[in-house]
Structure formats: C-alpha cells, structure tokens
Design an enzyme around this catalytic site. Structure first.
Site, short mmCIF file in Angstrom:
data_model
loop_
_atom_site.label_atom_id
_atom_site.label_comp_id
_atom_site.label_asym_id
_atom_site.label_seq_id
_atom_site.Cartn_x
_atom_site.Cartn_y
_atom_site.Cartn_z
N HIS A 186 14.05 49.75 1.54
CA HIS A 186 14.53 49.13 2.78
C HIS A 186 15.79 48.29 2.58
O HIS A 186 16.25 47.62 3.50
CB HIS A 186 13.41 48.27 3.36
CG HIS A 186 13.50 48.04 4.83
ND1 HIS A 186 13.68 46.79 5.38
CD2 HIS A 186 13.44 48.91 5.88
CE1 HIS A 186 13.71 46.88 6.69
NE2 HIS A 186 13.57 48.15 7.03
N LYS A 188 19.58 47.00 2.27
CA LYS A 188 20.86 47.30 2.91
C LYS A 188 21.97 46.52 2.20
O LYS A 188 22.16 45.32 2.44
CB LYS A 188 20.86 46.93 4.40
CG LYS A 188 20.10 47.92 5.27
CD LYS A 188 18.66 47.59 5.40
CE LYS A 188 17.98 48.52 6.41
NZ LYS A 188 16.56 48.24 6.58
N ASP A 193 34.62 48.13 -3.62
CA ASP A 193 35.48 47.41 -4.55
C ASP A 193 34.91 46.03 -4.84
O ASP A 193 33.87 45.94 -5.47
CB ASP A 193 36.92 47.35 -4.01
CG ASP A 193 37.60 48.72 -4.03
OD1 ASP A 193 37.13 49.61 -4.78
OD2 ASP A 193 38.57 48.92 -3.29
#
Length: 530
Positions: A186, A188, A193
């Site tokens: 789950h 995120k 860079d």
C-alpha cells in the site's frame, strides 16, 4: 501467471517471528524535566523538545529545511507535478504504488519518452500483485507496464509485492474482487532524481482528477535517497514482472528471482515474514547518531524541521502507532484534526484520540468520507456494502466518544456524488496537531498552525496495521511559514465537510442493515479486514 523459482537459504540470517515490534520511548519528558536547549537549541520552544526526544527513540531522524517541503492542493496539481518531474528526470525514477490504472497510457508514454531520451536513466516501479493483476486476462496494470519492460529491458524493473497472508485455499477460493482484504503493498512513494512525493494517492485517472488526497513534495537528496532504499528493499522481496513481445502482443509472467532476499511468500510465508523483518528493521530503527550540535542563535537558517519515517509491516514491525501516541499524549497538545477516507481506526488509534480529548483536554476533529464520497458507493456486489459499513463504524466511534466524555467532532466530506457529474471521492489520510507555544516575549500562548503532521499511505485501520505494507512520515516543525501551509491544507479539506452525529447515523437512511453486519462478521471470521 506466477512462476516460482525456489532457492535454498543456508546463510540468510532470519529474525524469529514474533509479536509486533513497537519501539517505545525510554522516558517521557515534560517542560519541567529538561530545558529545550538540552535537545535542539534555544530556537525551539518547549512543546517540540519533549516529544522530539521521544520520537528519536522510535524512528530515524532527518533534519531538513522547511522550504524543502511543498504541499500540493489537489489531484490535478499532483498529476501535473508528477508528469513534469518525470519529463525532466535525469538519473532515476522510482514509483511505489498500489497500482497504476490500466488506462494510464499518457503517464506510461511520459515515462517511455524520457527513457528514450535518457539512456542512463533507471526506472523502478513497485505495485501490488493482487491489485495489479486483478483484471487479467483483460488489460491490467501488469499488462500496461509490461510494455516498458519490453522496450527498455536494461533500464526498467517492474516488481509486484504479494502478501504472505493469502496462500493455499484462501488464495484459491477468495474472489479477486475482495482478495485484497487479506493484505496489500500500500506504499505510495514517487521519487524522481533528488525529490520525492509522499502521498496517499495511487496512479490512476480518478486520483488525477476527482479523488481528493494529500501530497507533500520533499526536495531533499537525503530524504529521496532514504526512501529509495526503502523502495528497493521491498522490490527485493517482491515478484519480478518478466515480459515478452510476439505478434504485436505483450505477454508477461511474475517470477521469483533467485537473487531475492526472501523465499516466496506463496511457498514459505513464515520464513518470508522473518526475512522481510530482517531487511526492513534496520531501515526504520532509530538513528544511531550523536546529539545534534546546538544551532547558532544568530543563524536564521538553522534547521527547525525534522522528518521521521514510519513503517507498518505486519505482523512484526510498526513504528507509526507509537509515533501517533507520542504526538497525542503531549502535554502541550491544544487540538488536532485526524482524517481517514475509510474510517475504521485501529483500537489503539481510537484510544489515543479519546484519551487526548477526554475531559476537554484537547479539542479533536475527525474528517472522513460521506457514503456518497466513498469510492465503493453504489458499487455492485459485496463491495457496495462498504459505505454503510463505514457509517456503522462511525456510529460506534461516536458512541465511544460520548461514553469517554471526549471533545471530538466527526465531520463527513462530500463534494457532489460519486458517479455523477462533478462528483468527487475522498481518500485523504493523516493528522495535524496544534501545540501551545509561547510568544517571543514569553507572555502569552500562541498557535500559528499545526506543529506536526503525518503524511503517507496508512489509513490507520486494523487492516493497515494487521495486513498491509505501509510507509509514511511524521514531520515536526516550528517554522511558521510551514505551519501556515499545513493549516491551509487542513482548512482546504475541512471546507467540504459538515458535522454529523449519532442521531443521523442511527436514522433510517444511514442505519446499517443486517446484510452489512453479516458481511462485516464474515470478513473478520475468515481473516480479512476493512
């Protein structure tokens, strides 16, 4: 299809499986136990010294500049920021997400384009195996990403995490539409860079248009490097997507490479959990660093902002719960706003919220999605029972608030109705905590804005802490510009809410029927969670 390649593990050091590891502060400080300058210098007011010391015992610590944090307001800004940064990527892109929408051809084309122009660029994408292959054999997240692996085999790696909780008969018989209730990847994290976006948003059209979430951009090399290590660690215990191109069609399979740092979760889930714990524990352990030097009072650029990475890796690791408890138990806490799109807080989260607000100690506000702002509103089948189930859980929470004599208001977020024109869904999660601090002359208490916030993937539920793999960050600051930015973020979410009480939730339109209660009982009985 999933192909398993077995490997013998004769020298891998395994941490024995145990109960959830909850690092706890070694001591508890108040404003009378130590001077603030003992920890971070004279520029930091007393509310920050005590719980920063406690947080240093829970998680790694990164001191950064407040101007390295940008808060995005909505899904369109999130999408345009993400695409812009991808278009200008030079060295690396790493994307950790539940899934990439099967129709996100524009996003994938943006990645394809920058790869074709930058032969030294490396792209690593991590999704969840269950969610990423749900639509197979129809187009899916996996089939969409397979094209990148075919066209750039030396630059692109696609990984898919599979929960160790769904194996054997469970995996065979539980329908695909609901098997995600047994655990997911789950996280995120969107790194490009030397910048990384922490969010609760996945990468699909609704999250880019009409699904409200939170999005913080950290323009810090050391923060981006750190979360890259987290991303690649999870990749090393996930399936590898291998693809092939023949007769204008792209096919793929999920394989378990012999170089992976754990056995397959489908073949040996217990050893998988132990190996994963050994891998992740060092990354989220408190920093073994000397106490920071006292900042020069004449240096206006002295760091006043600190980031603590947080993890939930059930059933062995959880640093988010003790961090939340530390925030909510501060004697300087004035008020807080807690939000979760799917409102089913873990019982320890609920206890911390109630304790903080009992007997009017700190005013609490909870923001959650109304049924018509829930992504499962009017959904076919059993998933359509989820919005009334969350309403039932909201009622239970308010009943506990009343019994605890706690000063907490529940507010539901609604912006139109799901499935209708201009209808939005609500997916934001996190907490903002406001602390009392003294004015410069020390004569009066003042509150500029939240002094701390938690941002990340967790929904703070029993599922988040018992089944899903979650990563987030707790950020603490005494920078007034950042405080005001967080306050605007919170107020921007609050403006689409209205207060709701027990009476309305007990009414005919909102009361949970017997089908909802039976479904909740069955899910819990077979080991799943909302």
């Amino acid at each position: 299809m999933i192909v398993q390649r077995r490997r013998l593990y004769s020298c891998l050091r395994i941490v024995p499986r145990c109960g959830r590891i909850l690092p706890r502060p070694q001591c508890r400080l108040s404003s009378t136990t130590a001077s603030p300058t003992s920890f971070q210098g004279a520029s930091i007011p007393s509310p920050w010294a005590g719980f920063k010391f406690q947080l240093d015992q829970i998680a790694p610590r990164f001191d950064i500049n407040a101007n390295e944090i940008q808060v995005l307001e909505g899904p369109e800004e999130f999408y345009e920021t993400l695409r812009s940064k991808i278009r200008n990527a030079k060295t690396r892109i790493y994307l950790s997400t539940l899934y990439i929408g099967k129709t996100e051809h524009e996003l994938v084309a943006t990645i394809h384009d920058v790869l074709s122009r930058s032969p030294k660029l490396k792209v690593s994408i991590l999704t969840d195996a269950l969610r990423g292959t749900r639509e197979d054999p129809q187009p899916s997240c996996a089939s969409l990403l397979a094209s990148l692996a075919v066209d750039f085999p030396d630059q692109v790696e696609i990984r898919m995490y599979h929960t160790p909780n769904l194996t054997g008969l469970r995996k065979r018989f539980i329908p695909q539409r609901i098997n995600e209730g047994w655990g997911l990847q789950h996280i995120k994290l969107y790194g490009i860079d030397d910048e990384v976006i922490l969010s609760g948003a996945n990468l699909s059209s609704d999250y880019f248009t009409n699904r409200q979430d939170r999005y913080h951009v950290f323009s810090s090399t050391k923060i981006t490097d750190y979360f890259a290590r987290v991303h690649h660690a999870v990749c090393s215990i996930s399936f590898l997507l291998e693809s092939s191109d023949s007769k204008d069609t792209v096919s793929y399979s999920l394989v378990w490479p012999s170089s992976n740092l754990a056995p397959s979760p489908l073949y040996n889930p217990k050893r998988y959990i132990s190996a994963a714990t050994s891998l992740l524990l060092p990354l989220f352990s408190p920093s073994a660093l000397p106490s920071p030097a006292l900042p020069n009072p004449e240096n206006n650029n002295a760091s006043t902002t600190t980031l603590y990475p947080l993890l939930s890796h059930p059933p062995t690791l959880n640093t988010e719960l003790p961090a939340l408890k530390t925030l909510l138990s501060s004697p300087f806490l004035h008020s807080y706003t807690f939000t979760a799109g799917y409102f089913n807080p873990h019982h320890l989260v609920t206890s911390s919220l109630l304790t903080a607000s009992s007997n009017s100690k700190a005013r609490g506000t909870v923001l959650t999605a109304s049924p018509s702002a829930n992504g499962f509103f009017n959904s076919p089948g059993i998933s359509g029972l989820l919005p009334p189930a969350y309403s039932h859980l909201s009622l239970r929470f308010l009943q506990r608030v009343r019994l605890a004599n706690a000063s907490i208001k529940l507010r539901e977020w609604q912006r139109g109705t799901v499935g209708e024109k201009d209808g939005w869904t609500y997916h934001a999660k996190g907490i903002w905590t406001y602390f009392l601090s003294k004015s410069q002359d020390g004569r009066e208490d003042r509150i500029v804005g939240p002094g701390a916030t938690v941002i990340g993937s967790s929904n703070y539920t029993s599922r988040s802490y018992g089944l899903d793999l979650e990563v987030g960050a707790l950020v603490v600051t005494d920078d007034e510009v950042l405080m005001r930015t967080w306050k605007r973020e919170e107020e921007g979410l609050r403006k689409f809410t209205r207060e709701i009480g027990e009476r309305e939730l007990e009414g005919e339109e909102r009361r949970a029927g017997w089908r909802v209660r039976v479904a909740m009982w069955i899910v819990k009985l077979v080991g799943g969670s909302l």
